[in-house]
Design an enzyme around this catalytic site. Structure first.
Site, PDB file in Angstrom:
ATOM      1  N   THR A  93       0.860  -1.183   0.000  1.00  0.00           N
ATOM      2  CA  THR A  93       0.000   0.000   0.000  1.00  0.00           C
ATOM      3  C   THR A  93       0.893   1.228   0.000  1.00  0.00           C
ATOM      4  O   THR A  93       1.639   1.459   0.967  1.00  0.00           O
ATOM      5  CB  THR A  93      -0.896   0.027   1.260  1.00  0.00           C
ATOM      6  OG1 THR A  93      -1.677  -1.170   1.289  1.00  0.00           O
ATOM      7  CG2 THR A  93      -1.822   1.230   1.233  1.00  0.00           C
ATOM      8  N   LYS A 168      -7.869   1.590  -2.989  1.00  0.00           N
ATOM      9  CA  LYS A 168      -7.523   1.124  -1.635  1.00  0.00           C
ATOM     10  C   LYS A 168      -7.696   2.251  -0.607  1.00  0.00           C
ATOM     11  O   LYS A 168      -8.324   2.061   0.439  1.00  0.00           O
ATOM     12  CB  LYS A 168      -6.069   0.616  -1.654  1.00  0.00           C
ATOM     13  CG  LYS A 168      -5.411   0.415  -0.309  1.00  0.00           C
ATOM     14  CD  LYS A 168      -5.735  -0.911   0.305  1.00  0.00           C
ATOM     15  CE  LYS A 168      -5.159  -1.006   1.715  1.00  0.00           C
ATOM     16  NZ  LYS A 168      -5.510  -2.223   2.396  1.00  0.00           N
ATOM     17  N   LYS A 243      -1.740   4.722   8.738  1.00  0.00           N
ATOM     18  CA  LYS A 243      -0.936   4.874   7.509  1.00  0.00           C
ATOM     19  C   LYS A 243      -1.847   5.133   6.297  1.00  0.00           C
ATOM     20  O   LYS A 243      -1.626   6.060   5.524  1.00  0.00           O
ATOM     21  CB  LYS A 243      -0.119   3.598   7.274  1.00  0.00           C
ATOM     22  CG  LYS A 243       0.592   3.570   5.937  1.00  0.00           C
ATOM     23  CD  LYS A 243       1.135   2.191   5.588  1.00  0.00           C
ATOM     24  CE  LYS A 243       1.523   2.150   4.112  1.00  0.00           C
ATOM     25  NZ  LYS A 243       1.998   0.847   3.676  1.00  0.00           N
TER      26      LYS A 243
HETATM   27  P1  NAD Z   1       5.742  -6.372   7.221  1.00  0.00           P
HETATM   28  O1  NAD Z   1       6.565  -5.278   7.818  1.00  0.00           O
HETATM   29  O2  NAD Z   1       5.328  -7.513   8.064  1.00  0.00           O
HETATM   30  O3  NAD Z   1       6.513  -6.987   5.948  1.00  0.00           O
HETATM   31  C1  NAD Z   1       7.310  -6.232   5.071  1.00  0.00           C
HETATM   32  C2  NAD Z   1       8.597  -7.007   4.839  1.00  0.00           C
HETATM   33  O4  NAD Z   1       9.388  -6.329   3.888  1.00  0.00           O
HETATM   34  C3  NAD Z   1       9.448  -7.148   6.113  1.00  0.00           C
HETATM   35  O5  NAD Z   1       9.616  -8.530   6.400  1.00  0.00           O
HETATM   36  C4  NAD Z   1      10.753  -6.454   5.753  1.00  0.00           C
HETATM   37  O6  NAD Z   1      11.898  -7.093   6.300  1.00  0.00           O
HETATM   38  C5  NAD Z   1      10.746  -6.566   4.234  1.00  0.00           C
HETATM   39  N1  NAD Z   1      11.591  -5.585   3.535  1.00  0.00           N
HETATM   40  C6  NAD Z   1      11.657  -4.235   3.705  1.00  0.00           C
HETATM   41  N2  NAD Z   1      12.515  -3.695   2.816  1.00  0.00           N
HETATM   42  C7  NAD Z   1      12.997  -4.716   2.053  1.00  0.00           C
HETATM   43  C8  NAD Z   1      13.899  -4.800   0.969  1.00  0.00           C
HETATM   44  N3  NAD Z   1      14.480  -3.707   0.448  1.00  0.00           N
HETATM   45  N4  NAD Z   1      14.180  -6.016   0.450  1.00  0.00           N
HETATM   46  C9  NAD Z   1      13.583  -7.141   0.946  1.00  0.00           C
HETATM   47  N5  NAD Z   1      12.706  -7.129   1.985  1.00  0.00           N
HETATM   48  C10 NAD Z   1      12.411  -5.924   2.524  1.00  0.00           C
HETATM   49  O7  NAD Z   1       4.473  -5.641   6.568  1.00  0.00           O
HETATM   50  P2  NAD Z   1       3.106  -6.325   6.098  1.00  0.00           P
HETATM   51  O8  NAD Z   1       2.117  -6.288   7.211  1.00  0.00           O
HETATM   52  O9  NAD Z   1       3.407  -7.595   5.411  1.00  0.00           O
HETATM   53  O10 NAD Z   1       2.594  -5.222   5.059  1.00  0.00           O
HETATM   54  C11 NAD Z   1       3.153  -5.121   3.760  1.00  0.00           C
HETATM   55  C12 NAD Z   1       2.314  -4.120   2.965  1.00  0.00           C
HETATM   56  O11 NAD Z   1       0.969  -4.595   2.911  1.00  0.00           O
HETATM   57  C13 NAD Z   1       2.256  -2.725   3.574  1.00  0.00           C
HETATM   58  O12 NAD Z   1       2.332  -1.773   2.538  1.00  0.00           O
HETATM   59  C14 NAD Z   1       0.913  -2.694   4.282  1.00  0.00           C
HETATM   60  O13 NAD Z   1       0.385  -1.366   4.372  1.00  0.00           O
HETATM   61  C15 NAD Z   1       0.087  -3.568   3.359  1.00  0.00           C
HETATM   62  N6  NAD Z   1      -1.064  -4.236   3.999  1.00  0.00           N
HETATM   63  C16 NAD Z   1      -0.911  -4.886   5.191  1.00  0.00           C
HETATM   64  C17 NAD Z   1      -2.010  -5.495   5.781  1.00  0.00           C
HETATM   65  C18 NAD Z   1      -1.890  -6.235   7.095  1.00  0.00           C
HETATM   66  O14 NAD Z   1      -2.935  -6.573   7.690  1.00  0.00           O
HETATM   67  N7  NAD Z   1      -0.690  -6.515   7.601  1.00  0.00           N
HETATM   68  C19 NAD Z   1      -3.261  -5.448   5.148  1.00  0.00           C
HETATM   69  C20 NAD Z   1      -3.382  -4.823   3.922  1.00  0.00           C
HETATM   70  C21 NAD Z   1      -2.268  -4.210   3.355  1.00  0.00           C
END
Ligand code: NAD
Length: 294
Positions: A93, A168, A243
């Site tokens: 997102t 979204k 966010k």
């Molecule tokens: P998260 O922090 O659990 O996962 C993100 C991952 O990306 C982490 O494991 C981090 O180590 C990795 N990362 C960061 N930079 C990196 C790079 N350069 N190379 C490789 N890995 C890298 O976050 P999440 O909850 O999985 O959310 C991910 C996205 O999904 C966000 O944009 C969030 O807004 C969106 N989202 C999350 C949810 C939810 O319920 N968690 C729901 C809808 C949307």
């Protein structure tokens, strides 16, 4: 048809999404900066590369699931250089403007670009029942759709680049505002001596009906499965709602749209996430709206 897929960002959402692609028969090579995330994904059949560049080197489809627009923008130059003619699908997102910058960057490097943020949270990622909101040109959407369908129940083509992100943040602006509306009504009802159940019985079948009330009710009792019944654990974290509302408020400012309630909701969630609420389900915002708790 199965593909060679490079998956960057194997966190809370990306990990189970990548596992569902493996389960659907795709050959998934992944990378995450976190060793713990890499280990969890490896245990679910994802082949782990030594770097993000290596993960996408031979991919036909590159999927990214990263925390913010900054992470996406910072990593895409390297990813687009390392891939050889791939379909890039960013499921993170991020801001609409950032998504359009990313799409241009991808196309200039000779690839195809799709933005495909999700709703459905962690349960949806685990159960492959996410909704994908997709911004893409027609042929790119057609190519992305079957891959996304392995991770979700609905794949909606919203328009060209950035339209998925626009859908979204508009949806989550409705959700954030409506949760505060439900919470304020519940708190007013409490002060007027109205039981939660009585208000629910009326509003859930009357014109006050909405998802925030009938599926994610902010007080325990009327909807047994709502996070309020388990101390607001699990669910959609208030920090993520803050966010998304921040992205919506910024987009409204850029577009010169007043969106006053959206802006106020963004402020309330940001304050709640900075205090104790960051990890709680966003419906816990109700605890800040009672006078005793203020
Ligand atoms: P998260 O922090 O659990 O996962 C993100 C991952 O990306 C982490 O494991 C981090 O180590 C990795 N990362 C960061 N930079 C990196 C790079 N350069 N190379 C490789 N890995 C890298 O976050 P999440 O909850 O999985 O959310 C991910 C996205 O999904 C966000 O944009 C969030 O807004 C969106 N989202 C999350 C949810 C939810 O319920 N968690 C729901 C809808 C949307």
């Amino acid at each position: 048809m199965t593909h060679r897929i490079g998956f960057v960002g194997l966190g809370t959402m990306g990990g189970p999404m990548a596992a569902n692609l493996v389960a659907a028969g795709h050959r998934v090579t992944g990378y995450d900066l976190s060793a713990e995330a890499r280990e969890r994904a490896a245990a679910r059949g994802v082949m782990i590369a030594g770097s993000a560049a290596e993960a996408v080197g031979e991919a036909e489809v590159v999927l990214t699931m990263l925390p913010t627009g900054r992470h996406v923008l910072d990593s895409y130059s390297e990813l687009t250089e390392s891939a050889a003619g791939a379909l890039f699908v960013d499921c993170s997102t991020i801001a609409v403007g950032d998504a359009r910058v990313v799409a241009d960057l991808v196309r200039v490097a000779g690839h195809r670009a799709v933005d495909a943020p999700v709703s459905g949270g962690v349960p949806g990622a685990e159960a492959a029942s996410l909704t994908f909101m997709v911004g893409a040109d027609g042929p790119d959407f057609a190519e992305a759709e079957p891959v996304l369908a392995a991770m979700g129940r609905r794949v909606v083509h919203c328009g060209t680049s950035g339209a998925g992100q626009a859908a979204k943040i508009c949806n989550n602006m409705i959700l954030g505002i409506s949760m505060i509306a439900v919470s304020e009504a519940v708190v007013l009802g409490e002060s007027l001596g109205l039981s939660h159940q009585a208000l629910f019985d009326v509003a859930s079948t009357a014109s006050g009906q909405c998802w925030a009330l009938t599926s994610n009710c902010p007080v325990p009792g009327p909807v047994p499965a709502s996070p309020a019944n388990r101390g607001y654990a699990g669910g959609f974290a208030a920090a993520l709602m803050a966010k998304d509302l921040g992205l919506a408020a910024a987009a409204a400012t850029v577009s010169d749209v007043p969106a006053e309630l959206g802006g106020r909701a963004a402020e309330l969630y940001a304050a709640f996430a900075e205090e104790a609420g960051a990890g709680l389900d966003f419906s816990a915002i109700i605890t800040t709206l009672r006078k005793d708790d203020a």
